[in-house]
Design a protein around this motif. Structure first.
Motif, PDB file in Angstrom:
ATOM      1  N   UNK A   1       7.132   2.331 -14.185  1.00 36.64           N
ATOM      2  CA  UNK A   1       5.775   2.034 -14.521  1.00 36.64           C
ATOM      3  C   UNK A   1       5.269   0.394 -14.160  1.00 36.64           C
ATOM      4  N   UNK A   2       6.417  -0.230 -14.496  1.00 35.54           N
ATOM      5  CA  UNK A   2       6.074  -1.893 -14.169  1.00 35.54           C
ATOM      6  C   UNK A   2       5.938  -2.067 -12.832  1.00 35.54           C
ATOM      7  N   UNK A   3       6.707  -1.468 -11.901  1.00 37.87           N
ATOM      8  CA  UNK A   3       6.621  -1.714 -10.394  1.00 37.87           C
ATOM      9  C   UNK A   3       5.091  -1.074  -9.802  1.00 37.87           C
TER      10      UNK A   3
ATOM     11  N   UNK B   1       2.062  -3.070  -8.098  1.00 37.03           N
ATOM     12  CA  UNK B   1       1.726  -2.651  -6.626  1.00 37.03           C
ATOM     13  C   UNK B   1       0.382  -2.270  -6.372  1.00 37.03           C
ATOM     14  N   UNK B   2      -0.233  -2.000  -7.801  1.00 40.91           N
ATOM     15  CA  UNK B   2      -1.522  -1.626  -7.507  1.00 40.91           C
ATOM     16  C   UNK B   2      -2.620  -2.516  -7.205  1.00 40.91           C
ATOM     17  N   UNK B   3      -2.312  -3.794  -7.096  1.00 37.61           N
ATOM     18  CA  UNK B   3      -3.413  -4.842  -6.829  1.00 37.61           C
ATOM     19  C   UNK B   3      -2.670  -5.793  -5.712  1.00 37.61           C
TER      20      UNK B   3
ATOM     21  N   UNK C   1       1.076  -1.226   0.162  1.00 37.03           N
ATOM     22  CA  UNK C   1       0.078  -0.072   0.021  1.00 37.03           C
ATOM     23  C   UNK C   1       0.883   1.255   0.015  1.00 37.03           C
ATOM     24  N   UNK C   2       1.827   1.098   1.033  1.00 36.44           N
ATOM     25  CA  UNK C   2       2.868   2.550   0.810  1.00 36.44           C
ATOM     26  C   UNK C   2       3.685   2.607  -0.267  1.00 36.44           C
ATOM     27  N   UNK C   3       4.127   1.380  -0.900  1.00 36.43           N
ATOM     28  CA  UNK C   3       4.663   1.637  -2.069  1.00 36.43           C
ATOM     29  C   UNK C   3       3.702   2.102  -3.340  1.00 36.43           C
ATOM     30  N   UNK C   4       2.633   1.523  -3.165  1.00 41.02           N
ATOM     31  CA  UNK C   4       1.870   1.905  -4.372  1.00 41.02           C
ATOM     32  C   UNK C   4       1.434   3.444  -4.176  1.00 41.02           C
TER      33      UNK C   4
END
Length: 384
Positions: free
Chosen positions: A234-236, A240-242, A144-147
């Motif tokens: 962009x890939x990361x 992280x989004x899901x 969550x924090x990374x996203x």
């Protein structure tokens, strides 16, 4: 020998298009570029993550689990039997019918008693509900924090909206402080996952998880070295989004909040399919595979980078099939969500009271039975 191997490994024709090389990434005029030596920073970050995780699980995850009603599983311990214990540890945890007959003769137990002993013994080795909750809460917090951090770092960047912008000026792309820390923290986290994989809860897709972690680390490291940083961010972000949605669904599942778990999982499934089967292959991979050849001739690094992306995409398809099967079963039958990645070794095997009493009757090889064990509560789900 080592110098020759290093010279071959770092030769420019492997890493860059023709006419470009390491000299193009040397710092000049106040502009800073990514360097391979920067990657060493990820090692202490990975170790720091391992320490922070232990502190987090004890001071945050455990009290949170107690608040939500998640309790440590108390399992009935089987009576000690050297013959059965030796076979369990040295041969197999799941004896065949022929082996059962042999073990019955050696121990003087009935076949049913031996089967119950092995079933209960396997339960002893399975991870507790609290352990699973702590792992899920740690990963939820990071993802969550990374996203949020990744979105904040990219929200004003043109390549977030037009992926072709990731190649404008390549490879002479200035490194931003936000990109540096985004990369190092992500790389350190996946390194910590690789270090802790032996002690974490194992699932049916354990091997796929290892491949995923290794491919991700290679992808992040390689994209850093050749300044594919815009594509890497962009890939990361897409990944992280899901992930935090899945971990939150697990947490609610362990807490017994079935409805919250089910509906969050459906949201996760939708986001996963859109990002991993839509945006990732048809936007990002398309732009890294098709667009670059309009700018320069293909080279080894081009094929290597896209090969790693295809490995990740194959894993996405594998996981998407499992996720869709779970979602369809829930939507069509309104069943509870059970993760098909869960391994038999993760969950207790249900036994009735009669079976439990049979286990207590299995004699020791050289002594009487010890009774008074606590009855095991098996009523938890398999969502992992």
């Amino acid at each position: 020998m080592l110098s020759e191997l290093s010279a071959w490994f770092w030769q420019e024709r492997l890493w860059f298009p023709e006419g470009l090389g390491w000299a193009d990434l040397e710092d000049r005029d106040g502009r800073v570029y990514a360097k391979a030596t920067d990657l060493w920073v990820a090692l202490p970050i990975a170790l720091l993550f391992l320490i922070v995780r232990q502190v987090f699980e004890r001071t945050v995850a455990t009290p949170l689990a107690s608040l939500l009603g998640v309790k440590e599983t108390v399992r009935l311990r089987v009576p000690h039997n050297p013959t059965l214990e030796s076979y369990y540890c040295k041969v197999t945890k799941n004896p065949t019918q022929v082996s059962l007959v042999s073990l019955c003769k050696q121990t003087g137990c009935s076949e049913r008693q031996v089967q119950r002993w092995f079933r209960r013994r396997r339960n002893q080795d399975r991870p507790s509900l609290l352990k699973k909750f702590r792992e899920a809460s740690w990963r939820f917090t990071f993802y969550l924090l990374a996203f949020i951090a990744g979105l904040a770092a990219l929200i004003d960047k043109p390549w977030l909206y037009d992926v072709q912008e990731m190649w404008q000026g390549f490879p002479v792309l200035t490194l931003l402080p936000s990109q540096y820390w985004y990369y190092m923290i992500e790389l350190g986290f996946y390194g910590s996952l690789l270090f802790s994989v032996a002690s974490d809860v194992k699932r049916k897709d354990f091997k796929e998880q290892i491949v995923h972690h290794v491919a991700t680390i290679l992808l992040i490291s390689f994209s850093w070295c050749v300044n594919y940083i815009r594509a890497g961010t962009l890939i990361m972000l897409v990944h992280d989004s899901s992930d935090y949605l899945l971990e939150s669904a697990k947490m609610f599942n362990y807490a017994g909040w079935r409805n919250a778990c089910n509906y969050i999982f459906i949201v996760f499934a939708a986001v996963f399919i859109v990002t991993r089967l839509g945006i990732f292959p048809f936007r990002i991979i398309y732009c890294t595979w098709v667009y670059p050849v309009t700018i320069y001739e293909p080279f080894f690094g081009y094929y290597f980078f896209n090969g790693l992306l295809m490995v990740l995409q194959c894993l996405h398809i594998f996981w998407a099939i499992l996720i869709i099967r779970i979602a369809v079963r829930f939507l069509s039958n309104n069943e509870k969500v059970d993760d098909e990645r869960s391994d038999k070794d993760e969950t207790d095997e249900s036994e009735d009271e009669e079976e439990e009493e049979d286990v207590k009757k299995v004699p020791k090889a050289n002594g009487p039975l010890q009774n008074g064990h606590v009855v095991l509560n098996n009523n938890h789900s398999k969502l992992e």
